[in-house]
Design an enzyme around this catalytic site. Structure first.
Site, PDB file in Angstrom:
ATOM      1  N   GLU A  24       0.867  -1.159  -0.048  1.00 24.93           N
ATOM      2  CA  GLU A  24       0.075   0.004   0.155  1.00 24.93           C
ATOM      3  C   GLU A  24       0.843   1.272   0.040  1.00 24.93           C
ATOM      4  O   GLU A  24       0.562   2.335  -0.528  1.00 24.93           O
ATOM      5  CB  GLU A  24      -0.910   0.036   1.469  1.00 24.93           C
ATOM      6  CG  GLU A  24      -1.800  -1.255   1.158  1.00 24.93           C
ATOM      7  CD  GLU A  24      -2.980  -1.080   2.465  1.00 24.93           C
ATOM      8  OE1 GLU A  24      -4.033  -0.806   2.279  1.00 24.93           O
ATOM      9  OE2 GLU A  24      -2.480  -1.572   3.512  1.00 24.93           O
ATOM     10  N   TYR A  56     -14.240  27.076   1.768  1.00 27.50           N
ATOM     11  CA  TYR A  56     -14.094  25.557   1.689  1.00 27.50           C
ATOM     12  C   TYR A  56     -12.939  25.507   0.693  1.00 27.50           C
ATOM     13  O   TYR A  56     -12.491  24.474   0.548  1.00 27.50           O
ATOM     14  CB  TYR A  56     -15.569  25.115   0.787  1.00 27.50           C
ATOM     15  CG  TYR A  56     -16.244  26.029   0.088  1.00 27.50           C
ATOM     16  CD1 TYR A  56     -15.997  25.946  -1.461  1.00 27.50           C
ATOM     17  CD2 TYR A  56     -17.147  26.874   0.466  1.00 27.50           C
ATOM     18  CE1 TYR A  56     -16.418  26.702  -2.443  1.00 27.50           C
ATOM     19  CE2 TYR A  56     -17.746  27.362  -0.637  1.00 27.50           C
ATOM     20  CZ  TYR A  56     -17.551  27.393  -1.868  1.00 27.50           C
ATOM     21  OH  TYR A  56     -18.234  28.342  -2.928  1.00 27.50           O
ATOM     22  N   ILE A  75      -6.864   4.504   8.372  1.00 31.88           N
ATOM     23  CA  ILE A  75      -7.619   5.667   8.032  1.00 31.88           C
ATOM     24  C   ILE A  75      -8.556   6.305   8.988  1.00 31.88           C
ATOM     25  O   ILE A  75      -8.858   7.563   9.105  1.00 31.88           O
ATOM     26  CB  ILE A  75      -8.506   5.592   6.583  1.00 31.88           C
ATOM     27  CG1 ILE A  75      -9.320   4.194   7.066  1.00 31.88           C
ATOM     28  CG2 ILE A  75      -7.544   4.998   5.545  1.00 31.88           C
ATOM     29  CD1 ILE A  75     -10.270   3.965   5.757  1.00 31.88           C
ATOM     30  N   GLU A  76      -8.499   5.612  10.145  1.00 25.88           N
ATOM     31  CA  GLU A  76      -9.497   6.389  11.246  1.00 25.88           C
ATOM     32  C   GLU A  76      -8.548   7.544  11.906  1.00 25.88           C
ATOM     33  O   GLU A  76      -9.193   8.403  12.230  1.00 25.88           O
ATOM     34  CB  GLU A  76      -9.631   5.174  12.313  1.00 25.88           C
ATOM     35  CG  GLU A  76     -10.492   4.108  12.073  1.00 25.88           C
ATOM     36  CD  GLU A  76      -9.840   2.927  11.479  1.00 25.88           C
ATOM     37  OE1 GLU A  76      -8.677   3.086  10.415  1.00 25.88           O
ATOM     38  OE2 GLU A  76     -10.190   1.643  11.874  1.00 25.88           O
ATOM     39  N   LYS A 102     -11.734   4.153   1.363  1.00 17.15           N
ATOM     40  CA  LYS A 102     -10.501   3.287   0.452  1.00 17.15           C
ATOM     41  C   LYS A 102     -11.105   2.397  -0.301  1.00 17.15           C
ATOM     42  O   LYS A 102     -11.464   1.185   0.073  1.00 17.15           O
ATOM     43  CB  LYS A 102      -9.896   2.888   1.729  1.00 17.15           C
ATOM     44  CG  LYS A 102      -8.482   2.245   1.131  1.00 17.15           C
ATOM     45  CD  LYS A 102      -7.565   1.786   2.470  1.00 17.15           C
ATOM     46  CE  LYS A 102      -6.346   1.163   2.060  1.00 17.15           C
ATOM     47  NZ  LYS A 102      -5.642   0.831   3.452  1.00 17.15           N
TER      48      LYS A 102
END
Length: 123
Positions: A24, A56, A75-76, A102
């Site tokens: 990855e 934004y 990813i948390e 993901k």
């Protein structure tokens, strides 16, 4: 209670190298981010004032900087960093809910994507 409104950045796409496996990091992949920002109304709506809301474009740049920055295994933790950073960067944000998808998660089967959602309350 102060009135609030929501700004949502939906499906922001970035190439990054997050994940537990060495492949990855080596290959990288696209990640998709949604940020739902609960913003205190202040004078922004009544006075049409950009200085009293969340820009934004700047929020997107902050998300991009974090997601394309250093590698994270989870990813948390990436989602939490995005949420906390946005709350710190914009004093008007009361709550940030960040989802990261993901699509190429290394799982032994077929799926559209893995998604994690983190919610952070400013304070």
């Amino acid at each position: 209670m102060t009135a609030t409104y929501t700004i949502t950045l939906k499906n922001c796409a970035f190439f990054a190298r997050h994940g537990v496996l060495d492949e990855e990091e080596f290959l990288g992949q696209r990640f998709f981010v949604d940020a739902e920002l609960e913003v205190e109304q202040g004078t922004a709506l009544a006075e049409d004032c950009i200085d009293d809301t969340v820009h934004y474009g700047i929020a997107f740049a902050e998300i991009e900087r974090i997601v394309t920055g250093r590698r994270r295994y989870l990813i948390e933790s990436l989602a939490l960093e995005v949420a906390k950073t946005l709350c710190a960067r914009f004093r008007q944000i009361r709550r940030a809910k960040v989802s990261i998808r993901k699509p190429n998660a290394p799982v032994p089967g077929v799926l559209d994507y893995v998604e994690v959602t983190v919610e952070h309350v400013a304070g």
